[in-house]
Scaffold this active site. Structure first.
Site, PDB file in Angstrom:
ATOM      1  N   CYS A  69     -21.103  26.259  17.044  1.00  0.00           N
ATOM      2  CA  CYS A  69     -20.939  27.660  17.409  1.00  0.00           C
ATOM      3  C   CYS A  69     -21.543  28.564  16.322  1.00  0.00           C
ATOM      4  O   CYS A  69     -22.752  28.592  16.160  1.00  0.00           O
ATOM      5  CB  CYS A  69     -19.466  27.978  17.683  1.00  0.00           C
ATOM      6  SG  CYS A  69     -19.196  29.475  18.666  1.00  0.00           S
ATOM      7  N   HIS A  91     -17.488  23.259  21.224  1.00  0.00           N
ATOM      8  CA  HIS A  91     -16.641  22.841  20.105  1.00  0.00           C
ATOM      9  C   HIS A  91     -16.072  21.434  20.297  1.00  0.00           C
ATOM     10  O   HIS A  91     -14.965  21.282  20.835  1.00  0.00           O
ATOM     11  CB  HIS A  91     -15.470  23.811  19.953  1.00  0.00           C
ATOM     12  CG  HIS A  91     -15.828  25.161  19.442  1.00  0.00           C
ATOM     13  ND1 HIS A  91     -15.741  25.501  18.109  1.00  0.00           N
ATOM     14  CD2 HIS A  91     -16.273  26.268  20.080  1.00  0.00           C
ATOM     15  CE1 HIS A  91     -16.112  26.758  17.953  1.00  0.00           C
ATOM     16  NE2 HIS A  91     -16.440  27.248  19.133  1.00  0.00           N
ATOM     17  N   GLU A 141     -14.696  19.551  18.129  1.00  0.00           N
ATOM     18  CA  GLU A 141     -13.479  19.393  17.328  1.00  0.00           C
ATOM     19  C   GLU A 141     -12.226  19.856  18.063  1.00  0.00           C
ATOM     20  O   GLU A 141     -11.104  19.512  17.676  1.00  0.00           O
ATOM     21  CB  GLU A 141     -13.622  20.138  15.989  1.00  0.00           C
ATOM     22  CG  GLU A 141     -13.481  21.652  16.038  1.00  0.00           C
ATOM     23  CD  GLU A 141     -14.704  22.397  16.535  1.00  0.00           C
ATOM     24  OE1 GLU A 141     -14.675  23.654  16.540  1.00  0.00           O
ATOM     25  OE2 GLU A 141     -15.694  21.742  16.922  1.00  0.00           O
TER      26      GLU A 141
END
Length: 229
Positions: free
Chosen positions: A86, A203, A205
């Site tokens: 991002c 994302h 994660e």
């Protein structure tokens, strides 16, 4: 594998990145403040999402000139694996480590939802635990995720298999309707020429634990640990 997460003023996904790496690595990565001028001896560097410097001037433009970035650029050029997610992707393009730019989303609105990605290159240290053409679900949260590159740059990316992920539908079809932000060729993530630097808007994660609703992001970190340990 030894890992580090770079933290800028305005980073807000640094802890998410730390936890995501820890799930695969078994220990916490080093957290490195942007004003540092040296990095610990690491095999993997992550630049997290957020709003570094409040996204003033241009997303990632100020962070690209933080003191630590000279060391990140040096390590990347030496072959250390670098992941920018991002805002981290924006920083990597501003720092010249990845081609192209990230512009305002086509509809000029912040997008926060799950997106489906088609794995375009499963032959890298980042993507080896996915299969070629696999459709995965990864959250997005961005206002400036519209990937743009000039025609000649785009052709080079396609010819060199530097496209990592494309926005697709749940079945893996790459369509205009599945292109959530207007990115050229539905591009959601790209590699550098040597495939040791990856930038992506979604994302991974944020989906590394079943308690978060899924684990489609975890294979990325697992693959890095397996390749670098």
């Amino acid at each position: 594998m030894k890992a580090a997460v770079i933290v800028f003023p305005g980073s807000n996904c640094d802890r998410d990145m730390m936890v995501g790496i820890e799930h695969s690595l078994g220990r916490k990565p080093e957290m490195v403040w942007h004003k540092e001028t040296e990095l610990p001896d690491v095999d993997f560097i992550a630049i997290p999402g957020g709003f570094s410097y409040g996204d003033y001037l241009r997303c990632g433009a100020m962070s690209a000139h933080s003191p630590i970035m000279q060391e990140v650029i040096k390590k990347a050029n030496e072959g250390v694996r670098v992941l920018g997610v991002c805002n981290g992707f924006q920083i990597l393009t501003e720092a010249g480590l990845l081609p192209g730019v990230l512009m305002r989303n086509a509809k000029l609105k912040f997008i926060c939802k799950d997106a489906h990605l088609k794995v375009e290159n499963a032959q890298t240290d980042f993507t080896a635990n996915y299969t070629q053409g696999q459709a995965i679900r990864i959250p997005v949260a961005h206002h400036d995720g519209n990937y743009f590159a000039a025609d000649d740059v785009l052709k080079g990316l396609e010819d060199n298999n530097q496209v990592a992920f494309r926005y697709c539908d749940e079945a893996g079809n790459v369509t205009e309707e599945a292109n959530i932000n207007g990115s050229r060729n539905n591009i959601a993530g790209v590699f550098n020429e040597n495939k040791n630097v990856l930038g992506m808007m979604p994302h991974p994660e944020r989906l590394c634990d079943p308690q978060l609703g899924g684990t489609d992001g975890k294979p990325l970190f697992d693959a890095l640990v397996e390749a670098l340990s």
